[in-house]
Design an enzyme around this catalytic site. Structure first.
Site, mmCIF file in Angstrom:
data_model
loop_
_atom_site.group_PDB
_atom_site.id
_atom_site.type_symbol
_atom_site.label_atom_id
_atom_site.label_comp_id
_atom_site.label_asym_id
_atom_site.label_seq_id
_atom_site.Cartn_x
_atom_site.Cartn_y
_atom_site.Cartn_z
ATOM 1 N N GLY A 174 -64.137 27.895 -9.620
ATOM 2 C CA GLY A 174 -62.874 28.421 -10.116
ATOM 3 C C GLY A 174 -61.804 27.343 -10.158
ATOM 4 N N SER A 175 -60.577 27.729 -9.825
ATOM 5 C CA SER A 175 -59.414 26.849 -10.034
ATOM 6 C C SER A 175 -59.385 25.614 -9.162
ATOM 7 C CB SER A 175 -58.122 27.645 -9.826
ATOM 8 O OG SER A 175 -57.993 28.650 -10.818
ATOM 9 N N VAL A 176 -60.220 25.527 -8.146
ATOM 10 C CA VAL A 176 -60.314 24.290 -7.361
ATOM 11 C C VAL A 176 -60.631 23.124 -8.293
ATOM 12 C CG1 VAL A 176 -61.722 23.070 -5.642
ATOM 13 C CG2 VAL A 176 -60.921 25.382 -5.180
ATOM 14 N N PHE A 177 -61.391 23.397 -9.370
ATOM 15 C CA PHE A 177 -61.803 22.345 -10.307
ATOM 16 C C PHE A 177 -60.625 21.821 -11.138
ATOM 17 C CE2 PHE A 177 -63.859 20.639 -14.164
ATOM 18 C CZ PHE A 177 -64.762 19.769 -13.575
ATOM 19 N N LYS A 178 -59.519 22.549 -11.169
ATOM 20 C CA LYS A 178 -58.338 22.079 -11.909
ATOM 21 C C LYS A 178 -57.829 20.749 -11.341
ATOM 22 C CE LYS A 178 -56.937 26.758 -13.197
ATOM 23 N NZ LYS A 178 -56.069 27.907 -12.882
#
Length: 593
Positions: A304-308
């Protein structure tokens, strides 16, 4: 006729006699160590028939934490009793008085025994040093006070350490024709498997007492303490785990009822694992097949948004972080009106703080149009893919891996996916085919915290001989490949801190912690459903203290519903516990020595 009959009988007798001679030779000379299709060791069986023995140490190597505390076994001072005592008039009353139990209890356990045992097993009576001295000074045949090694009932960092078992096929496949003791234990997962060649037993330590055909002692033959000939073994594998911190994290993960997931805590300076918790726990009744044996912290999951964080880093390096540019964060990644969030037009920095999907979907598309391998390249620069565990050459082993079970992660699976702009947008928010492990995410945070230098993660610091000298050490090593610049790392650090200090940031809950935190949240859709409701992965990854980073921490709760299972409280509590640990206090007050 009579002469022919006599000749036939003599021939038959000679043939039978010859067969008996051959059988005797086979038993005593030829197949003594591998008799019949079952490969029975006749010498050992013969010795076993005329002796009784108690194994006090199986000879396999051990795991200890960074301070030398055992992680895999406990030493217990116990009273060992041999079953031939039931045939003797022995001083049970004196022994009972020394250890503070009844004479009846001692004699009853002896009467019910068929082989040597530790009194009170499976919860043996633990003796003091003084009690051991008194009992052994009595010199009673079949009564001994010894230190015996017991497996821990609950092994800290169980999935990281791994499991052992008997597997003759795996033993032969791994070591070929090398001779081992019967029922030799081998590592089947985790560090037990990775370091098996160093840990596998060269022999066990045992008490041996010789008996006659009736099972009575052969007086004049004293008890023999048998141990392997090499005094340097068994070896100790010194892990990087801090046992006290490990226990704290396990308690916290269980307190928040994490059924699948866990936590990873890294020491940034040494880039080593201080604690690693994986759930579900290992099921003792079926440890080799149950899901609990898998270490969820080294398996790949949807981030999820950790990859942002990866997308933001690439955007900074490629000039896409213009502070005057705004993104419509009242729309979804597809450009539709967002019914859940109405953040309005936000800058790059604020978009990161509130984790705006629209912003990072757009940025990922722009980046992929420049270079369809760019997200993968930056993912590897931040050590979130490609593998993070220590790898190198030791002794005759080339490319030795400390973490053999680690999965390396990925961003795209095909060239078609790399060039597809819809897939690019989904990948930019950590969905579609993006998969990473919690350990890799922790290493990404450590990489950013130290200014861009990426290093291998160590789970083991050294291998030590039994006398404490080091057989070999595992030094700090850089991960190969490109690294982000210190300038870029500094800008990403500020973004991660903004997640906490921004009043609408997804990490604003951490503003009042005793250590200043920088980090990134993540909620990933898994595409899996339970009772028509989709399951999600919940993440928070960060490092602390912000000004002088010491720790990288990842908490993750896998396969939970969208409205439950958040890991922010777990992350916050672990930070508090680490602060108390560092300052010599706990929830109960100051530590005492």
């Amino acid at each position: 006729m009579h002469k022919k009959r006599m000749t036939a009988w003599i021939s038959i007798c000679l043939a039978v006699f010859g067969l008996l001679i051959f059988r005797l030779a086979q038993l005593q000379l030829i197949d003594t160590e591998s008799f019949s299709k079952h490969h029975i060791n006749l010498i050992e069986a013969s010795v076993k028939q005329r002796s009784q023995e108690m194994v006090v140490d199986n000879g396999r190597g051990n795991f200890v934490d960074r301070n030398g505390e055992s992680l895999s076994y406990e030493l217990a001072s116990v009273l060992v009793l041999f079953p031939f005592l039931k045939k003797m008039d022995w001083e049970a009353d004196r022994v009972a008085e020394v250890i503070g139990v009844s004479e009846y209890a001692l004699k009853t356990e002896v009467e019910e025994s068929d082989e040597p045992f530790a009194f009170g097993d499976p919860d043996p009576v633990i003796l003091t040093r003084k009690q051991m001295e008194i009992i052994n000074e009595m010199g009673i045949p079949g009564v001994f006070a010894v230190e015996r090694k017991y497996p821990m009932e609950k092994v800290p960092a169980a999935q990281l350490v791994g499991i052992i078992g008997e597997n003759e096929a795996a033993l032969k496949a791994r070591y070929g024709k090398k001779e081992f003791m019967p029922r030799t234990l081998i590592g089947l997962s985790g560090l037990e498997k990775s370091f098996d060649e160093f840990l596998v037993a060269e022999g066990n330590s045992k008490l041996v007492y010789h008996v006659d055909g009736e099972g009575a002692p052969l007086f004049g033959i004293n008890v023999k303490y048998s141990e392997p000939a090499n005094p340097f073994y068994p070896i100790n594998v010194q892990t990087s785990i801090d046992k006290d911190l490990q226990i704290i994290l396990e308690e916290k993960v269980d307190q928040y009822k994490i059924k699948k997931g866990g936590a990873v805590l890294l020491d940034i300076e040494t880039n080593s694992i201080l604690a690693m918790v994986s759930r579900p726990v290992i099921n003792p009744s079926k440890p080799y097949t149950d899901e609990g044996v898998e270490n969820m912290m080294v398996k790949q999951h949807i981030p999820g948004s950790v990859f942002k964080t990866v997308v933001a880093t690439a955007a900074i390096d490629n000039g896409l972080d213009d502070p005057s540019r705004t993104f419509d964060c009242s729309k979804t990644i597809n450009g539709e009106t967002d019914t859940k969030y109405q953040h309005g037009n936000l800058s790059f920095q604020d978009s990161f703080a509130v984790s705006c999907n629209r912003t990072f979907g757009e940025l990922a598309q722009e980046l992929q149009k420049q270079d369809d391998h760019i997200l993968e390249r930056y993912a590897e620069m931040l050590s979130i893919t490609g593998g993070t565990g220590w790898t190198g050459n030791i002794f005759h082993l080339e490319g030795f891996k400390q973490l053999q079970d680690e999965e390396t992660g990925k961003v795209f699976l095909s060239n078609e996916a790399r060039k597809d702009m819809n897939f690019a947008a989904l990948s930019g928010i950590g969905q579609h085919e993006v998969r990473v492990s919690p350990l890799a995410v922790a290493n990404m945070m450590a990489t950013i915290a130290r200014g861009g230098g990426k290093e291998m993660v160590r789970a083991v610091l050294s291998i030590q001989y039994q006398n404490g000298t080091k057989m070999t050490e595992f030094p700090k090593k850089e991960l190969p490949g490109e690294q982000i610049s210190p300038y870029t790392a500094m800008k990403v650090q500020k973004l991660l801190r903004e997640v906490i200090v921004n009043e609408e940031g997804t990490g604003r809950w951490f503003q009042d912690l005793p250590y200043k935190v920088a980090g990134k949240s993540g909620t990933a859709e898994t595409g899996r459903y339970e009772n028509t409701k989709q399951l999600h992965n919940k993440w928070f990854a960060g490092y602390f203290p912000f000004e002088n980073p010491k720790y990288a921490l990842v908490t993750v709760n896998l396969d939970v519903f969208a409205d439950e299972g958040g890991v922010n409280p777990l992350f916050a509590d672990i930070v508090k516990e680490v602060y108390q640990f560092d300052h010599g206090t706990s929830a109960e007050g100051p530590k005492t020595e």
